[in-house]
Design a protein around this motif. Structure first.
Motif, short mmCIF file in Angstrom:
data_model
loop_
_atom_site.label_atom_id
_atom_site.label_comp_id
_atom_site.label_asym_id
_atom_site.label_seq_id
_atom_site.Cartn_x
_atom_site.Cartn_y
_atom_site.Cartn_z
N ALA A 51 15.30 51.38 20.02
CA ALA A 51 14.97 52.67 20.01
C ALA A 51 13.54 53.19 19.79
N ALA A 80 16.50 50.30 10.90
CA ALA A 80 15.62 49.35 11.39
C ALA A 80 14.91 48.61 10.61
N PHE A 83 11.17 48.49 9.77
CA PHE A 83 10.41 49.13 11.12
C PHE A 83 10.84 50.67 10.65
N GLN A 86 8.82 54.14 11.23
CA GLN A 86 8.12 54.63 12.45
C GLN A 86 8.87 55.93 12.94
C1 LIG Z 1 13.19 34.75 5.31
C2 LIG Z 1 14.08 35.73 4.35
C3 LIG Z 1 15.25 35.22 3.59
C4 LIG Z 1 15.88 36.09 3.15
N1 LIG Z 1 17.04 35.74 2.10
C5 LIG Z 1 17.79 36.50 1.62
C6 LIG Z 1 18.78 36.29 0.77
O1 LIG Z 1 19.02 35.11 0.76
N2 LIG Z 1 19.56 37.30 0.36
C7 LIG Z 1 19.28 38.53 0.36
O2 LIG Z 1 20.15 39.28 -0.16
N3 LIG Z 1 18.35 38.87 1.22
C8 LIG Z 1 17.48 38.05 1.84
N4 LIG Z 1 16.37 38.45 2.48
C9 LIG Z 1 16.20 40.05 2.64
C10 LIG Z 1 16.99 40.44 3.64
O3 LIG Z 1 17.03 39.88 4.78
C11 LIG Z 1 16.81 41.89 4.09
O4 LIG Z 1 16.92 42.84 2.88
C12 LIG Z 1 17.86 42.68 4.84
O5 LIG Z 1 18.01 41.90 5.77
C13 LIG Z 1 17.58 44.10 4.97
O6 LIG Z 1 18.58 44.60 5.98
P1 LIG Z 1 18.29 45.82 6.85
O7 LIG Z 1 19.66 46.13 7.57
O8 LIG Z 1 17.59 46.82 6.02
O9 LIG Z 1 16.88 45.36 7.74
P2 LIG Z 1 17.11 44.26 8.87
O10 LIG Z 1 17.83 43.18 8.54
O11 LIG Z 1 15.45 43.79 8.99
O12 LIG Z 1 17.67 44.91 10.19
C14 LIG Z 1 17.00 45.88 10.97
C15 LIG Z 1 17.26 45.61 12.31
O13 LIG Z 1 16.70 46.62 13.16
C16 LIG Z 1 16.17 46.10 14.47
N5 LIG Z 1 15.20 47.04 14.72
C17 LIG Z 1 13.79 47.29 14.36
N6 LIG Z 1 13.34 48.22 15.22
C18 LIG Z 1 14.43 48.66 16.22
C19 LIG Z 1 14.43 49.65 17.20
N7 LIG Z 1 13.02 50.23 17.38
N8 LIG Z 1 15.17 49.82 17.94
C20 LIG Z 1 16.37 48.95 17.74
N9 LIG Z 1 16.89 48.24 16.70
C21 LIG Z 1 15.35 47.92 15.75
C22 LIG Z 1 15.84 44.80 13.96
O14 LIG Z 1 15.79 44.16 15.02
C23 LIG Z 1 16.95 44.26 13.09
O15 LIG Z 1 17.72 43.86 13.57
C24 LIG Z 1 15.66 37.57 2.99
C25 LIG Z 1 14.78 38.03 4.16
C26 LIG Z 1 13.76 37.05 4.68
C27 LIG Z 1 12.64 37.53 5.44
#
Ligand SMILES: Cc1cc2nc3c(=O)[nH]c(=O)nc-3n(C[C@H](O)[C@H](O)[C@H](O)COP(=O)(O)OP(=O)(O)OC[C@H]3O[C@@H](n4cnc5c(N)ncnc54)[C@H](O)[C@@H]3O)c2cc1C
Length: 102
Positions: A51, A80, A83, A86
């Protein structure tokens, strides 16, 4: 057996801990299941088309813009991760992104 449990482990690994009583999610299976369920519910998936921005007209969010194309949607969820900000660059939208109350 080791590679069946976790194919990404190195061959020369000295030790690892297996906790069979703990639950974990196989993200590959979960993702496939979510895609099937979403498509069955009528979700249109635009894989690989990041997006670029929300499609805003006046005060209304009409959808999003990806690969230069406007994709209309009745409801928009910005998910996202780090991200997400943005997409909320407009001053009045930034206010709605805030830390969740504890
Ligand atoms: C190394 C590591 C280990 C972790 N371990 C744990 C754990 O053991 N337990 C736990 O509870 N949490 C853990 N976390 C935290 C957890 O991963 C995050 O809190 C969670 O993934 C956040 O979810 P989200 O859906 O908000 O974002 P995200 O999982 O970051 O998903 C966002 C998605 O949006 C996509 N995106 C971004 N910009 C765009 C765009 N412009 N257009 C389309 N798509 C886009 C990205 O590619 C991504 O797929 C860990 C994090 C890391 C970095």
């Amino acid at each position: 057996m080791r590679s069946e449990l976790e194919p990404d482990l190195r061959d020369d690994l000295e030790a690892a801990v297996l906790r069979p009583a703990e639950a974990s999610v196989d993200n590959r299976l979960l993702t496939r299941a979510l895609i099937v369920a979403a498509r069955k519910s009528g979700v249109e998936i635009h894989a690989g088309a990041g997006a670029e921005s929300l499609w805003i007209e006046g005060e209304a969010c009409k959808g999003l813009i990806a690969a230069g194309e406007r994709i209309s949607a009745k409801h928009i969820v910005v998910a996202a991760g780090c991200f997400s900000a943005q997409f909320t660059a407009r001053k009045n939208m930034r206010q709605s992104v805030r830390r969740r109350a504890k």
